[in-house]
Design an enzyme around this catalytic site. Structure first.
Site, short mmCIF file in Angstrom:
data_model
loop_
_atom_site.label_atom_id
_atom_site.label_comp_id
_atom_site.label_asym_id
_atom_site.label_seq_id
_atom_site.Cartn_x
_atom_site.Cartn_y
_atom_site.Cartn_z
N GLN A 104 88.24 105.11 72.40
CA GLN A 104 88.02 104.59 71.05
C GLN A 104 88.84 103.33 70.81
OE1 GLN A 104 88.85 108.94 69.84
NE2 GLN A 104 88.02 108.03 68.00
N ALA B 265 101.43 111.29 75.63
CA ALA B 265 100.47 111.10 76.71
C ALA B 265 101.12 110.66 78.01
CB ALA B 265 99.42 110.07 76.28
N VAL C 4 90.40 99.43 71.47
CA VAL C 4 89.82 98.10 71.75
C VAL C 4 90.81 97.24 72.53
CG1 VAL C 4 88.35 98.19 69.70
CG2 VAL C 4 90.62 97.12 69.53
N HIS D 162 84.25 101.63 70.72
CA HIS D 162 84.39 100.75 69.56
C HIS D 162 84.48 99.28 69.95
CE1 HIS D 162 86.10 104.44 67.24
NE2 HIS D 162 84.79 104.38 67.16
N PRO E 111 100.86 114.97 70.87
CA PRO E 111 102.15 115.50 70.38
C PRO E 111 101.99 116.43 69.19
CG PRO E 111 102.30 113.13 70.76
CD PRO E 111 100.85 113.49 70.90
N GLY F 115 95.34 111.83 72.91
CA GLY F 115 95.79 110.93 71.86
C GLY F 115 94.78 110.60 70.79
N THR F 116 93.93 111.54 70.44
CA THR F 116 92.98 111.30 69.36
C THR F 116 92.92 112.50 68.44
OG1 THR F 116 90.68 110.81 68.78
CG2 THR F 116 91.04 112.04 70.82
N SER F 117 92.83 112.23 67.14
CA SER F 117 92.69 113.31 66.17
C SER F 117 91.25 113.81 66.10
CB SER F 117 93.13 112.83 64.78
OG SER F 117 92.33 111.73 64.37
N CYS G 32 74.75 83.34 64.99
CA CYS G 32 73.76 83.18 66.07
C CYS G 32 73.98 84.13 67.23
CB CYS G 32 73.77 81.74 66.57
SG CYS G 32 75.25 81.27 67.51
#
Length: 245
Positions: A101, A232, A103, A119, A214, A187-189, A130
């Site tokens: 997720q 992580a 960038v 993302h 964590p 590391g993602t909710s 354009c």
């Protein structure tokens, strides 16, 4: 933690198709705060005022002031042990790829080759008028917003609030999670749709969910089969060592 790490290592070693799903937490150790955490980007900028595509189109120069802060974070960050550990697992053919997720391109910089950027990314930009593409290093940021020769405002190649996930990225991520037998969530909710749907899809297809975070997330009591409550970098480095790699 050693017992849990070994259980995760054994499960990954015996898997036929393991995939990782990563979020902002994997890059915190690289100096990029979670946008929603204290000190993160959304503690300084209202996300709907600065992060929405309609806000950009109303006042691209204003939004670019936030984007410069974000760009500085991305340019100054370096991969941490967690990124290198996932790259090593891919090199050893234990991990088939990473859906991220983020960038920040830190997975690629660490050596990962199969990365779905759900993302988008900040390596390049495009004209919002354009559609012409520009490498990040070719942007002139002395005046904001940077402009395309056609006169249109240039925007980064990541997804703003209010925009759809790139179709190719969404389809590839779906193919991976529908096929995987182990999903390593790092590391993602897992609260932001549609990325939050990916663990649900994987679980529905019978995948074993390993979560490294964590703090417990919404996934922990409902979908997670094995929870490792560690940062992580520490957990993934230990995981690689437990595999003898």
């Amino acid at each position: 933690m050693d017992r849990l790490i070994q259980q995760a290592a054994d499960r990954l070693l015996s898997s036929a198709w393991a995939v990782a799903l990563t979020g902002a937490g994997i890059s915190v150790e690289s100096g990029i705060p979670d946008f929603r955490s204290p000190g993160g980007l959304w503690s300084k900028y209202d996300p709907m005022e600065y992060g929405d595509i309609q806000s950009f189109r109303r006042n691209p120069g204003k939004v670019w002031r936030m984007l410069l802060d974000m760009d500085h974070l991305l340019q100054s960050a370096a991969p941490n042990p967690a990124h290198y550990a996932l790259a090593r697992l891919e090199q050893e053919k234990i991990l088939k790829g990473v859906v991220t997720q983020n960038v920040d391109s830190l997975h690629q910089r660490a050596g990962s080759r199969k990365v779905v950027e759900f993302h988008g990314h900040g390596r390049s930009a495009r004209c919002d008028g354009c559609g012409r593409h520009f490498p990040r290093e070719h942007l002139d940021l002395k005046e904001l917003p940077p402009r395309c020769p056609c006169g249109g405002p240039i925007r980064p190649n990541f997804v703003f609030f209010g925009e759809a996930i790139p179709v190719e990225a969404q389809n590839e991520a779906l193919r991976w999670v529908e096929r995987c037998d182990v999903l390593l969530v790092v590391g993602t909710s897992a609260t932001v749709a549609p990325a939050s749907h990916l663990p649900i899809i994987a679980k529905g297809r019978g995948a074993f969910i390993i979560e490294i975070n964590p703090q417990e997330s919404d996934l922990t009591p409902t979908l997670t089969d094995l929870y490792i409550g560690e940062p992580a970098g520490r957990a993934l480095s230990a995981l690689v060592s437990a595999m003898g790699l």
